[in-house]
Design a protein around this motif. Structure first.
Motif, PDB file in Angstrom:
ATOM      1  N   ARG A  57       8.054  22.292 114.501  1.00 46.49           N
ATOM      2  CA  ARG A  57       9.467  22.685 114.560  1.00 46.49           C
ATOM      3  C   ARG A  57       9.737  23.830 115.538  1.00 46.49           C
ATOM      4  O   ARG A  57      10.804  23.896 116.138  1.00 46.49           O
ATOM      5  CB  ARG A  57       9.951  23.093 113.174  1.00 46.49           C
ATOM      6  CG  ARG A  57       9.960  21.948 112.205  1.00 46.49           C
ATOM      7  CD  ARG A  57      10.377  22.410 110.804  1.00 46.49           C
ATOM      8  NE  ARG A  57      10.218  21.361 109.834  1.00 46.49           N
ATOM      9  CZ  ARG A  57      11.075  20.376 109.644  1.00 46.49           C
ATOM     10  NH1 ARG A  57      12.149  20.305 110.373  1.00 46.49           N
ATOM     11  NH2 ARG A  57      10.844  19.453 108.732  1.00 46.49           N
ATOM     12  N   ASP A  58       8.807  24.737 115.717  1.00 47.40           N
ATOM     13  CA  ASP A  58       9.030  25.921 116.544  1.00 47.40           C
ATOM     14  C   ASP A  58       9.182  25.605 118.031  1.00 47.40           C
ATOM     15  O   ASP A  58       9.823  26.367 118.758  1.00 47.40           O
ATOM     16  CB  ASP A  58       7.897  26.932 116.354  1.00 47.40           C
ATOM     17  CG  ASP A  58       7.854  27.474 114.934  1.00 47.40           C
ATOM     18  OD1 ASP A  58       8.905  27.457 114.259  1.00 47.40           O
ATOM     19  OD2 ASP A  58       6.774  27.902 114.501  1.00 47.40           O
ATOM     20  N   ILE A  59       8.597  24.533 118.511  1.00 41.16           N
ATOM     21  CA  ILE A  59       8.638  24.243 119.950  1.00 41.16           C
ATOM     22  C   ILE A  59       9.268  22.904 120.279  1.00 41.16           C
ATOM     23  O   ILE A  59       9.084  22.439 121.368  1.00 41.16           O
ATOM     24  CB  ILE A  59       7.214  24.308 120.554  1.00 41.16           C
ATOM     25  CG1 ILE A  59       6.261  23.359 119.855  1.00 41.16           C
ATOM     26  CG2 ILE A  59       6.702  25.706 120.555  1.00 41.16           C
ATOM     27  CD1 ILE A  59       4.910  23.238 120.538  1.00 41.16           C
TER      28      ILE A  59
END
Length: 164
Positions: free
Chosen positions: A131-133
């Motif tokens: 989810r972060d990238i």
């Protein structure tokens, strides 16, 4: 080659125009690279929260050609881990190959014509959404049968997709 471009265009337009529900994995569409025996481009679009359509345009250097595959896939959470899903599905493919490299495994005969291969595909895989990238990484096994020439084959691959 013109047929390949037309099919690619129709597939891209169909997937971009489709309106689907937000997937359980947290993304709607992913575009990326697939690396394996047959490597190429992949696009996956969720049409329901647990179902997706995946299009793959790949090449196999051994057979010197290109293959377009379309798969319908069912997704479910794997191992109670957030962002990790397993999926399975079925679909079909059409391939365009150099006849000499497609048929002649023992180099005993030469075929100069082009070969159009049609077939049925299956897929079983595991995918993780970072989810972060916003990317997914995954691996799958894709068995397939070519109808004109018969025989069963399989392809395993790793894939990376940018998701939105």
């Amino acid at each position: 080659m013109k047929t390949l471009l037309r099919i690619t265009f129709v597939l891209a337009v169909t997937l971009s125009v489709s309106v689907g529900a937000q997937a359980q994995s947290g993304y709607t569409t992913g575009i990326g690279l697939r690396g394996g025996v047959a490597s190429g481009l992949t696009i996956k679009h969720f049409i329901k929260s647990d179902a997706a359509i995946e299009g793959i345009i790949s090449t196999n250097f051994r057979h010197r050609g290109a293959v377009i595959t379309v798969l319908y896939e069912k997704h479910a959470q794997a191992f109670n881990a957030r962002g990790l899903q397993w999926y399975y599905g079925i679909g079909g493919h059409v391939g365009f190959h150099d006849g000499r490299h497609y048929y002649d495994r023992d180099h005993k005969h030469y075929y100069d014509d082009r070969v159009v291969a049609l077939g049925i595909d299956g897929v079983l895989g595991l995918e993780y959404y970072i989810r972060d990238i916003p990317f997914t990484i995954g691996a799958d096994i894709k068995p397939y049968i070519n109808i004109p020439s018969g025989g069963g084959f399989w392809d395993s691959a790793l894939h990376v997709r940018y998701v939105f």
